[in-house]
Structures are given as structure tokens and as C-alpha cells.
Write an enzyme that holds these catalytic residues in place. Structure first.
Site, PDB file in Angstrom:
ATOM      1  N   LYS A  33       0.841  -1.194   0.000  1.00 26.96           N
ATOM      2  CA  LYS A  33       0.000   0.000   0.000  1.00 26.96           C
ATOM      3  C   LYS A  33       0.881   1.252   0.000  1.00 26.96           C
ATOM      4  O   LYS A  33       1.885   1.324   0.707  1.00 26.96           O
ATOM      5  CB  LYS A  33      -0.905  -0.030   1.235  1.00 26.96           C
ATOM      6  CG  LYS A  33      -1.955   1.081   1.300  1.00 26.96           C
ATOM      7  CD  LYS A  33      -2.860   0.874   2.503  1.00 26.96           C
ATOM      8  CE  LYS A  33      -3.865   2.016   2.647  1.00 26.96           C
ATOM      9  NZ  LYS A  33      -4.762   1.825   3.807  1.00 26.96           N
ATOM     10  N   SER A  68      -9.335   2.881   3.052  1.00 30.29           N
ATOM     11  CA  SER A  68      -8.352   3.467   2.175  1.00 30.29           C
ATOM     12  C   SER A  68      -7.500   2.448   1.419  1.00 30.29           C
ATOM     13  O   SER A  68      -6.730   2.812   0.537  1.00 30.29           O
ATOM     14  CB  SER A  68      -7.431   4.387   2.986  1.00 30.29           C
ATOM     15  OG  SER A  68      -6.710   3.662   3.961  1.00 30.29           O
ATOM     16  N   SER A 115     -10.024   0.685   7.263  1.00 31.64           N
ATOM     17  CA  SER A 115      -9.419   0.667   5.929  1.00 31.64           C
ATOM     18  C   SER A 115      -8.983  -0.691   5.419  1.00 31.64           C
ATOM     19  O   SER A 115      -8.615  -0.813   4.257  1.00 31.64           O
ATOM     20  CB  SER A 115      -8.221   1.623   5.892  1.00 31.64           C
ATOM     21  OG  SER A 115      -8.653   2.959   5.988  1.00 31.64           O
TER      22      SER A 115
END
Length: 500
Positions: free
Chosen positions: A75, A151, A175
Site C-alpha cells: 500500500k 483506504s 481501511s
């Protein structure tokens, strides 16, 4: 034509093929690259490709490690690789290159994975959708008009479409669980202090945020947590140790019937979509059919206080992030460096007092104590993972009038006036009404997972959340392993892009 059916295997399955010499590591990597090149133009999940880095790393892998030569995406926030750029989804960091590996990356590398790229995130991972202005939106493999959530939306889209079997994720307010719920994946947020946070910082978002992965299978997630957890000298928090392995426990039958509380009511009093309620009711019936005791019961916490205390931290962290940009930019950050909403959140952080911040953290502790008592009666707490199905791309963008207001307030620095207006309560409702269920576990430090048990008539996944007492990942994995064997478990291979 593919060398072997790459997408049919999870991470541990690919590793076994490699160890038994049925396929070569380079063949697995080439298939991952092929899938990224095929799927990414449509999904916009991967924003930094690291193919040369991945190929060069094949020669240094310990092939006895559990995920030897398995392709993994990271990520684009906190999961730093020395020498590689990391932008946190913001144009303000487009020239920034990581100086060191993060502790998470160092630990993940020991599992044998090869990092093939980085995934898209909303700016500074602040939203429950993945639509950064800098990179553009990531799309959901089940329906590309919809968001994969956030996210960790880029990671979720990549795994759900079959690019890689495993991708890095982190969770400061949902997230991991939100994109897992929206993409038909398994996602568990570990207990506070379970996974690495260093080496630069000992905590992320005051301990609310923890790193782990998104996966298609329960066993991949369990095996990765076996490798990631352990003592880290930089960590501000340490979860209680687990004697055993999560991989074994997720494959072991439950030796007792569980007592599970559930609710379909939003903790902040907002609307919950009928499909999300249905998902929980179906899950409750499934759990009862498996012999567990299920009872409707809300958690003994004040949802509104939890929401406000979460946002106090959230605003403060954004303000601190903007302040820290000075070391990268060589000057103080300006409104034009970031998205308008980010700047507005930072302004609200600047006008929040130290007193408010301390009182907010105390609310976290009160809730943690209340939930520990709750789990003396109930093993697990079942809720919707989200209050709504995945939004349409662009649906949650501020309107023209809202953008004008944000720009005006931001340019004039009217944070104090904005705060006095009572808009924080409105922001709390607007920002959390679609995802009001996930923040509790972040603030209390409990482990929580989203499991894929429902598909809407429109063909969109909806997950349900289960929360355990602090340190109770073993119980979550064990139940997830049981649920994965049922017909109710959603097969991510059913989405349109997976078979492409």
C-alpha cells in the site's frame, strides 16, 4: 497463454507449487505482471510498478519461507521500501523517496514474498473510498462504476481481480475491513500492537491504525500474521502473545459453541441500508445453524462519543501530517499542495486543543474497558461491516457549493469559526454515516474482521464484521475458517474481472 492457472491458487498454494518445483519463481512473477498489465488499465489499482525490483529479489529469497516467491503488492502509505517512492496518494509527496524499509516491509520480506508494486490510496489514507485527485479513482472489480472502498482500495481491487493473491493494507478506522467488505475478500484488523509500526514511529494514529494484508483466503491472512507478529523494539504497544499458530487454528474445528451478540443499528443513529441489515441477519442465522448462540445486543458504548473522539484524533493527525510536509517540501505546506478536504481537516486539527485531544483518548480507554466487560459475556460482536453498499465513483465528491465553501474557509484559515458553527457534528455524520461500525475496534485496540457472506441483487459484495476481545485473533480466525467452508462464503472468482 498462461503457463499455469495462476489465479486458481492463493499465496500458500503458489508457494507450494514453487517449493515442489512444479513452476519456476520467474514464471509466477511473469503471470502476476501479466495480470497487472491486463487489469490495471481498467481498475487503476497499482500506481507504482516495481517489476525489476521483484525480479532482482528472486535470487535472495529463502525458499523455505512460507510465501517463497509469491507476488505481493504494498500500500502506498507507511509501507516503505528503501529507495522507492511513496506518495501517500498526494501530489505533495510525488518527489519523496523512502530512506529505509518500514518495519512492516522488513517483516513481510522475511516471509519470502516479492514486492511487485504499490497500490492506490486516497490522499493520506483519509477516506473510505479510493479516489485521490493525484492518481484518479480505483474501481471495483465486481462493478467498475463503484468504489472498492478505502483506504486500502487499490490493494482490495488488485486481490479481488486476481493480480496478486495478497496485498498490504492498513486500518485506522476501517481501511482493511471496508474494502474487504466491498470486494468480497477476507480482511482482519489485528489487535493494537500485533504488527510492526516502526522503525521511525512507535504508533500510527495514536495506535488506532495497524498494518496487515487483504487476501482471498483465510489461511493466507493467518499465515502472514504468524510471520508479522512479534516483539518490535520501536513499538509503543504490544499485543498479548498467542501460543500456537494462526494458520493451524484457522484450520482447526471449534471445540465449543460461541456466544455472539449482534446489532443492525448504526452506533451514531444514522440509516443502515436494507441489504446491510440483511447481510447481518443472514450471518446470524448461519451462525445459529452452526450451533452458536446468537443474541441481539448492542455494545455498551456511546457511539456518538466514539465518533467524536475518533474525529478529534483524525483532525489532529491531518494537521500533524501537513506540518510534517515542511521537511519534504522545504517550506510550510500550502492549501494548493493538497486536496481541499485534506486542508480543511487540517484546519480543524489546528484549532482543536490539547485538552480535547486528551479527553478523546480517555474516551477510547473507557470504551476499551466497557468492551472487555462485554466480552466476558459474549465471545464475539457481529455488526454490518458498512452501513451502505459500495458508492458509485464520484458520488461522495463534495458538491460545487461545498467545494466553494471549503476553498473559502481554507484560504481564509477560518478553522475556529468553522468549529464554533457546529459543523464538526455535521462532518461526523457525513463522513461516518456510510461506515459507522468499524471505528470502535480501532479505538479500543480490538481485533475485527470482515467476512464475505452476502451479495446484493445488483451483484455487489457486502461483508459483515465480527469483533473479538483484545488479543482474540485466534477466535476470529477459527470462526472464519468455519464460515469459509459454508456455501454462504462468497467466491471472489465470481466477479467479472477475475475470469478475464
Amino acid at each position: 497463454m498462461e503457463v499455469f492457472p495462476y489465479k486458481e491458487y492463493d499465496g500458500l498454494g503458489l508457494a507450494e507449487l514453487i517449493k515442489s518445483k512444479q513452476v519456476k519463481p520467474i514464471e509466477v512473477l511473469q503471470e502476476a505482471i501479466k495480470q497487472i498489465e491486463k487489469q490495471n488499465p481498467s481498475l487503476n489499482a497499482v500506481i507504482n510498478k516495481m517489476y525489476d525490483h521483484a525480479e532482482n529479489s528472486l535470487g535472495s529469497i529463502n525458499y523455505d519461507s512460507p510465501f517463497a516467491a509469491v507476488p505481493m503488492l504494498l500500500k502506498d502509505i507507511t509501507q516503505e521500501i528503501a529507495g522507492e517512492k511513496i506518495t501517500s496518494g498526494s501530489k505533495s509527496l510525488q518527489g519523496y523517496t523512502a530512506k529505509d524499509d518500514s518495519a512492516y516491509v522488513a517483516k513481510a520480506r522475511e516471509t519470502g514474498v516479492v514486492f511487485v508494486g504499490q497500490t492506490n490510496v486516497p490522499e493520506f489514507a483519509l477516506m473510505g473510498t479510493t479516489e485521490p485527485a493525484f492518481y484518479g479513482p480505483t474501481r471495483n472489480p465486481w462493478n467498475m462504476n463503484h468504489t472498492p472502498g478505502g483506504s486500502s482500495g487499490g490493494s482490495a481491487a488488485a486481490v479481488a481481480s486476481g493480480m496478486v493473491p495478497i496485498a498490504g493494507a492498513n486500518d485506522g478506522g476501517g481501511s482493511i475491513r471496508i474494502p474487504a467488505a466491498y470486494c468480497g475478500l477476507f480482511g482482519i484488523k489485528p489487535s493494537r500492537g500485533r504488527t510492526p509500526a516502526g522503525p521511525i514511529f512507535g504508533r500510527h494514529w495514536q495506535g488506532a491504525s495497524v498494518d496487515h494484508v487483504l487476501t482471498r483466503t483465510v489461511r493466507d491472512s493467518a499465515a502472514m500474521l504468524d510471520e508479522l507478529h512479534g516483539y518490535e523494539k520501536a513499538a509503543a504497544f504490544h499485543a498479548r502473545s498467542f501460543e500456537g499458530t494462526y494458520l493451524k487454528i484457522c484450520q482447526a474445528p471449534l471445540e465449543r459453541k460461541l456466544k455472539i451478540a449482534y446489532t443492525i443499528a448504526s452506533p451514531i443513529g444514522t440509516k443502515v441500508d436494507a441489504e446491510c441489515k440483511l447481510a447481518v441477519n443472514k450471518a446470524a442465522a448461519l451462525l445459529e445453524s452452526l450451533g452458536h448462540f446468537v443474541e441481539e445486543k448492542e455494545a455498551p458504548v456511546d457511539g456518538s462519543k466514539i465518533a467524536k473522539s475518533y474525529l478529534t484524533m483524525y483532525f489532529g493527525e491531518v494537521a500533524a501530517t501537513l506540518a510534517s510536509l515542511e521537511s519534504v517540501l522545504g517550506r510550510k505546506a500550502k492549501m494548493t499542495d493538497v486536496e481541499p478536504t485534506t486542508w480543511l481537516l487540517g484546519l480543524l486539527g489546528k484549532v482543536s486543543s490539547a485538552e480535547e485531544f486528551v479527553l478523546a483518548i480517555r474516551e477510547w480507554d473507557k470504551a476499551a474497558i466497557a468492551m472487555e466487560a462485554f466480552h466476558e459475556t459474549y465471545d464475539l460482536y457481529l455488526t454490518p461491516a458498512t452501513a451502505c453498499p459500495p458508492a458509485i465513483i464520484g458520488e461522495l465528491e463534495p458538491s460545487s457549493s461545498e467545494k466553494f465553501l471549503i476553498k473559502t474557509v481554507g484560504s481564509l484559515g477560518l478553522g475556529s469559526l468553522l468549529k464554533k458553527s457546529g459543523i464538526i457534528d455535521q462532518i461526523a455524520e457525513n463522513s461516518l454515516k456510510r461506515t459507522p461500525f468499524t471505528q470502535l475496534a480501532n479505538l479500543t485496540g480490538q481485533p475485527a474482521m470482515s467476512v464475505p457472506l452476502h451479495l446484493t441483487p445488483d451483484g455487489l459484495p457486502i461483508g459483515v464484521q465480527l469483533i473479538a476481545g483484545r488479543g482474540g485473533e485466534d477466535l476470529l480466525f477459527q470462526l472464519a475458517g468455519q464460515l469459509e467452508q459454508t456455501e454462504s462464503w462468497l467466491d471472489v472468482k465470481e466477479n467479472p474481472l477475475f475470469s478475464r
